[in-house]
Design an enzyme around this catalytic site. Structure first.
Site, PDB file in Angstrom:
ATOM      1  N   TRP A   1      -5.869   1.292   4.493  1.00 35.65           N
ATOM      2  CA  TRP A   1      -4.952   1.737   3.436  1.00 35.65           C
ATOM      3  C   TRP A   1      -5.740   2.701   2.537  1.00 35.65           C
ATOM      4  CZ3 TRP A   1      -4.247  -0.803  -1.803  1.00 35.65           C
ATOM      5  CH2 TRP A   1      -3.095  -0.339  -2.441  1.00 35.65           C
TER       6      TRP A   1
ATOM      7  N   ASP B   1      -7.226  -8.738   2.303  1.00 36.80           N
ATOM      8  CA  ASP B   1      -6.052  -8.105   1.726  1.00 36.80           C
ATOM      9  C   ASP B   1      -4.849  -8.671   2.480  1.00 36.80           C
ATOM     10  OD1 ASP B   1      -4.062  -6.519   0.764  1.00 36.80           O
ATOM     11  OD2 ASP B   1      -5.127  -4.624   0.988  1.00 36.80           O
TER      12      ASP B   1
ATOM     13  N   ALA C   1      -1.204  -8.538   2.157  1.00 33.33           N
ATOM     14  CA  ALA C   1      -0.015  -7.964   1.520  1.00 33.33           C
ATOM     15  C   ALA C   1       1.267  -8.212   2.312  1.00 33.33           C
ATOM     16  CB  ALA C   1      -0.209  -6.463   1.325  1.00 33.33           C
TER      17      ALA C   1
ATOM     18  N   LYS D   1       6.155  -7.385  -0.904  1.00 32.97           N
ATOM     19  CA  LYS D   1       6.914  -7.171   0.329  1.00 32.97           C
ATOM     20  C   LYS D   1       7.707  -8.421   0.704  1.00 32.97           C
ATOM     21  CE  LYS D   1       3.855  -3.835   0.311  1.00 32.97           C
ATOM     22  NZ  LYS D   1       3.751  -2.426   0.446  1.00 32.97           N
TER      23      LYS D   1
HETATM   24  C1  LMR Z   1       1.948   1.474   1.746  1.00 35.50           C
HETATM   25  O1  LMR Z   1       0.889   1.383   2.365  1.00 35.50           O
HETATM   26  O2  LMR Z   1       2.802   2.332   2.002  1.00 35.50           O
HETATM   27  C2  LMR Z   1       2.268   0.475   0.655  1.00 35.50           C
HETATM   28  O3  LMR Z   1       1.241  -0.438   0.537  1.00 35.50           O
HETATM   29  C3  LMR Z   1       2.632   1.132  -0.614  1.00 35.50           C
HETATM   30  C4  LMR Z   1       1.479   1.761  -1.321  1.00 35.50           C
HETATM   31  O4  LMR Z   1       1.298   1.443  -2.492  1.00 35.50           O
HETATM   32  O5  LMR Z   1       0.748   2.574  -0.737  1.00 35.50           O
END
Ligand code: LMR
Length: 394
Positions: free
Chosen positions: A127, A208, A210, A243
């Site tokens: 990410w 992490d 999420a 989420k």
């Molecule tokens: C994403 O990866 O699209 C989500 O986690 C939203 C973000 O904040 O980037």
């Protein structure tokens, strides 16, 4: 004085939201930011959340401050949801954070406070905000291989080989389930092998987490993390309700610091309080209160679990359909990986030029690294997506 500032580089995911909004084409498809959308393209408020909001509106008598780490009731339900009964309560310090991102940031700050010279290892790719936050707070960043672009699955041997350079006191960010951006997860036996390896090298895991509930189910998705937390002397977990409760804008996340030494726990608990105080004083409350109400109420809890399960199944269904459509179009199984990836995302592995063609020619918005959010598709748009992929030479 401010002319000395330079504009920070834009986050590619956030930038794409704007680009999509500005596109006047009706047939455009948004596969960018990671939010769930139903078949009508709406990110709905879950029924369980609506009902909890109604009850809260009727019963809440004050909006005075809570505590620096939020409500204890929220900690309790989240510990149960994330860790099950796998860890004695006395070994867990907790703080409500502003979303999962707040918890990730807090985890990095804890590592920095404890050992500023340590490196934090992130997957390549990861990410984008992992790297951005680490860079912002001046931490050493190392990357480990994660994705094999040919098979579109985890490059486990590459990962293990890179991690041989990790030193005692380094930390590693692992995605608990539904890896972002690839959609490709380690198997349980790979998690076990990795755990032994990291334990031996005295590396601290930061998980992490999420997307709990988006992969194989709430408990199934937590299995790897529970194993890690029960084995390591110290584990940091960044949980999120954005989420799985669909309460993105309520910024509801949690930092769990699991320690085997009871006396470390009270210190780390104070560190969590202080980190919140230094950044936002008191965490936002609304989302956490809804989650607490839902998880403490049998009826709401059943409703929420059903809604989450429907979401998970819909994602899986979209994956299978898209892979099937592409099999029919190409006569090959080279897109079969889409059906085996988990969660919202898949890294399709197409080139940056193909990402641009998809956007400019077909109005289909992928993140620049070729990530798609499958939730942006529906039954009607799948054939359009499959044709565009093939026409763009993917
Ligand atoms: C994403 O990866 O699209 C989500 O986690 C939203 C973000 O904040 O980037």
């Amino acid at each position: 004085m401010f002319e000395s500032l330079t504009a920070p580089p834009p986050d590619k995911i956030i930038q794409l939201i704007q680009k999509f909004r500005e596109d006047p084409r009706e047939q455009k498809i948004d596969l960018g930011v990671g939010v769930y959308k139903n078949a009508s393209g709406i990110t709905p408020v879950m029924e369980a959340v609506k009902e909890a909001e109604l009850r809260l509106w009727n019963s809440q008598t004050t909006k005075t401050y809570t505590s620096l780490v939020g409500e204890i009731g929220f900690h309790e339900v989240m510990i149960k949801l994330i860790l099950g009964g796998s860890i004695p309560r006395d070994n867990i310090a907790a703080a409500h954070t502003a979303g999962g991102t707040g918890a990730v940031r807090m985890a990095f700050e804890i590592i920095k406070l404890a050992s500023p010279e340590s490196s934090v290892w992130i997957s390549n790719p990861s990410w984008p905000n992992h790297r951005a936050i680490l860079k912002f707070i001046n931490m050493n960043i190392r990357e480990y291989s994660y994705f094999d672009r040919d098979s579109r699955s985890v490059d486990f041997s590459g990962m293990m080989s890179d991690l041989k350079d990790a030193r005692p006191g380094d930390a590693i960010v692992l995605h608990g389930c539904c890896h972002n951006p690839t959609g490709s997860d380690l198997s349980y036996s790979q998690w076990e092998e990795l755990a032994e390896f990291l334990l031996e090298r005295k590396v601290i895991p930061i998980i992490d987490f999420a997307y709990q509930g988006f992969g194989d189910g709430l408990d199934e998705d937590a299995k790897n993390l529970r194993m890690i937390a029960s084995k390591f002397p110290e584990t940091l977990i960044a949980g999120s309700c954005s989420k799985n409760f669909g309460i993105y804008r309520e910024r509801t996340g949690i930092m769990l610091a699991v320690v085997q030494e009871n006396k470390t726990k009270s210190v780390i608990q104070s560190v969590l309080s202080s980190l919140n105080r230094l950044s936002l004083s008191f965490p936002p409350d609304h989302g956490a209160r809804l989650v607490t109400m839902i998880l403490n109420d049998d009826e709401l809890s059943v409703l929420w679990r059903e809604e989450l399960e429907a979401t998970r199944k819909n994602l899986q269904d979209l994956r299978v359909r898209l892979a099937g459509e592409l099999r029919d179009l190409t006569g090959s199984d080279r897109f079969g990986f889409l059906a085996s990836h988990k969660g919202m995302f898949s890294l399709t592995g197409c080139s940056p030029e193909q990402v641009v063609t998809m956007r400019e020619k077909h109005g289909i918005y992928l993140v620049g690294d070729s990530r798609i959010n499958v939730a942006g598709l529906n039954e009607d748009s799948i054939p359009q997506m499959a044709r565009a992929m093939v026409n763009s030479g993917m």
